[in-house]
Design a protein around this motif. Structure first.
Motif, PDB file in Angstrom:
ATOM      1  N   UNK A 199     -13.053  50.666  71.195  1.00 44.57           N
ATOM      2  CA  UNK A 199     -11.658  50.263  71.427  1.00 44.57           C
ATOM      3  C   UNK A 199     -10.839  51.443  71.958  1.00 44.57           C
ATOM      4  N   UNK A 200     -11.049  52.597  71.342  1.00 41.38           N
ATOM      5  CA  UNK A 200     -10.290  53.793  71.718  1.00 41.38           C
ATOM      6  C   UNK A 200     -10.604  54.222  73.149  1.00 41.38           C
ATOM      7  N   UNK A 201     -11.886  54.142  73.478  1.00 41.56           N
ATOM      8  CA  UNK A 201     -12.343  54.638  74.776  1.00 41.56           C
ATOM      9  C   UNK A 201     -12.151  53.579  75.859  1.00 41.56           C
ATOM     10  N   UNK A 202     -12.141  52.322  75.425  1.00 37.52           N
ATOM     11  CA  UNK A 202     -11.963  51.239  76.378  1.00 37.52           C
ATOM     12  C   UNK A 202     -13.229  50.920  77.139  1.00 37.52           C
ATOM     13  N   UNK A 203     -14.376  51.329  76.610  1.00 41.68           N
ATOM     14  CA  UNK A 203     -15.670  51.006  77.229  1.00 41.68           C
ATOM     15  C   UNK A 203     -16.705  51.032  76.133  1.00 41.68           C
ATOM     16  N   UNK A 217     -14.930  59.568  75.103  1.00 39.16           N
ATOM     17  CA  UNK A 217     -13.769  60.374  75.476  1.00 39.16           C
ATOM     18  C   UNK A 217     -12.619  59.450  75.883  1.00 39.16           C
ATOM     19  N   UNK A 218     -11.456  59.631  75.247  1.00 38.36           N
ATOM     20  CA  UNK A 218     -10.284  58.817  75.589  1.00 38.36           C
ATOM     21  C   UNK A 218      -9.147  59.725  76.029  1.00 38.36           C
ATOM     22  N   UNK A 219      -8.344  59.251  76.971  1.00 35.19           N
ATOM     23  CA  UNK A 219      -7.186  60.011  77.441  1.00 35.19           C
ATOM     24  C   UNK A 219      -5.930  59.295  76.973  1.00 35.19           C
ATOM     25  N   UNK A 220      -5.041  60.011  76.331  1.00 37.07           N
ATOM     26  CA  UNK A 220      -3.764  59.442  75.903  1.00 37.07           C
ATOM     27  C   UNK A 220      -2.672  60.421  76.333  1.00 37.07           C
TER      28      UNK A 220
END
Length: 302
Positions: free
Chosen positions: A24-28, A47-50
């Motif tokens: 969910x956090x990474x979107x993949x 890896x997630x970018x916020x």
């Protein structure tokens, strides 16, 4: 522009929703998700970018009472992932509350997390009433001094943006660690093996959940932009081989098709996937199998 970057370790009991939350956090989909416990064997990082922050998620194997060498290596990897992280998030299932396993993890945190930022994520909040949620949050915060508490449903995405933006604010200042377009730091060979293992687990969860492992033996880039991927499924007995193959090879065919489809979607190009099944009675005791899974064989020593 000031940037931030840091490692976030998600810890908890098996099935607490760590892989679902990572995805969910990474979107993949970088962590395999099945209803079988202990599916995550390696510390897959998403890896997630916020905003201007880069969050690197260490998705640890579930923490449980280990019985076999593989279990012990997995538990060591989970605590190792937490010890290396800037921020630790403990995930607890709302409807299960403070189980014996959660109590053991809290004890482990006391030893390991001194001076560290540790947040609490109460997951699967849609399964209980709000009074029970508040009581559980109060109980857990009395047992351990959490920096923040978040109520989330990793599966439905509720509460996830709030957790992500809080993490983005508290990770250390510093340059990003990964290129912007990179979502997982596991080599593609390992991600591909994990995808096939997920399909096997979903299809055969009754018969052989932990008796098998998958390795990508060969990866060949083709001129037309496609990839040829050869994988070996290791099982422990001849009888298991028959189960994986299925009647006239039907089972392995459908597993291969499902794994190939997902891999093509993930990579955005054509993949030719070839699966073989080999019997290795002692694979749980073979050092090379552990290296392939990103675990340390020595951590499995009793």
């Amino acid at each position: 522009m000031m940037t931030r970057a840091g490692f976030v370790a998600l810890i908890g009991e098996p099935n607490a929703g760590k892989s679902t939350l990572t995805n969910q956090m990474v979107g993949a989909k970088v962590s395999i998700v099945t209803h079988k416990v202990q599916t995550t064997r390696t510390r897959i990082r998403g890896v997630a970018i916020e905003d201007t922050s880069q969050l690197v998620f260490v998705d640890t194997p579930g923490l449980f009472r280990p019985r076999r060498r593989l279990d012990r290596a997995m538990v060591a990897a989970a605590w190792g992932g937490a010890a290396d992280a800037d921020i630790v998030v403990l995930l607890v299932e709302a409807h299960r509350g403070v189980t014996e396993g959660v109590e053991r993890i809290l004890e482990g945190l006391e030893k390991m997390a001194e001076g560290r930022t540790v947040a609490l994520g109460i997951n699967k909040i849609d399964k209980v009433k709000s009074e029970a949620l508040l009581a559980l949050a109060k109980d857990l915060n009395e047992r351990y001094d959490f920096t923040e508490t978040f109520m989330i449903s990793a599966e439905k995405g509720h509460g996830v943006p709030a957790l992500r933006s809080w993490l983005a604010e508290v990770v250390p200042e510093g340059p990003w660690m990964y290129p912007e377009d990179q979502i997982a730091d596991l080599p593609m060979r390992m991600i591909a093996a994990e995808m096939t293992r997920e399909k096997l687990t979903l299809r055969l969860h009754q018969e052989l959940p932990y008796q098998m492992t998958v390795e990508t033996e060969n990866w060949e880039e083709r001129k037309d932009g496609s990839a040829r991927v050869d994988q070996v499924i290791y099982v422990m007995r001849d009888g298991h081989k028959g189960i994986v193959l299925g009647n006239k090879g039907e089972t392995i065919k459908s597993i291969g098709k499902a794994a190939r489809t997902e891999l093509e979607e993930f990579m955005g190009r054509k993949v030719h996937l070839f699966l073989q099944v080999k019997v290795r009675p002692n694979w749980l005791e073979e050092k090379e199998r552990y290296s392939e899974m990103g675990l340390d064989f020595k951590d499995g020593n009793a």
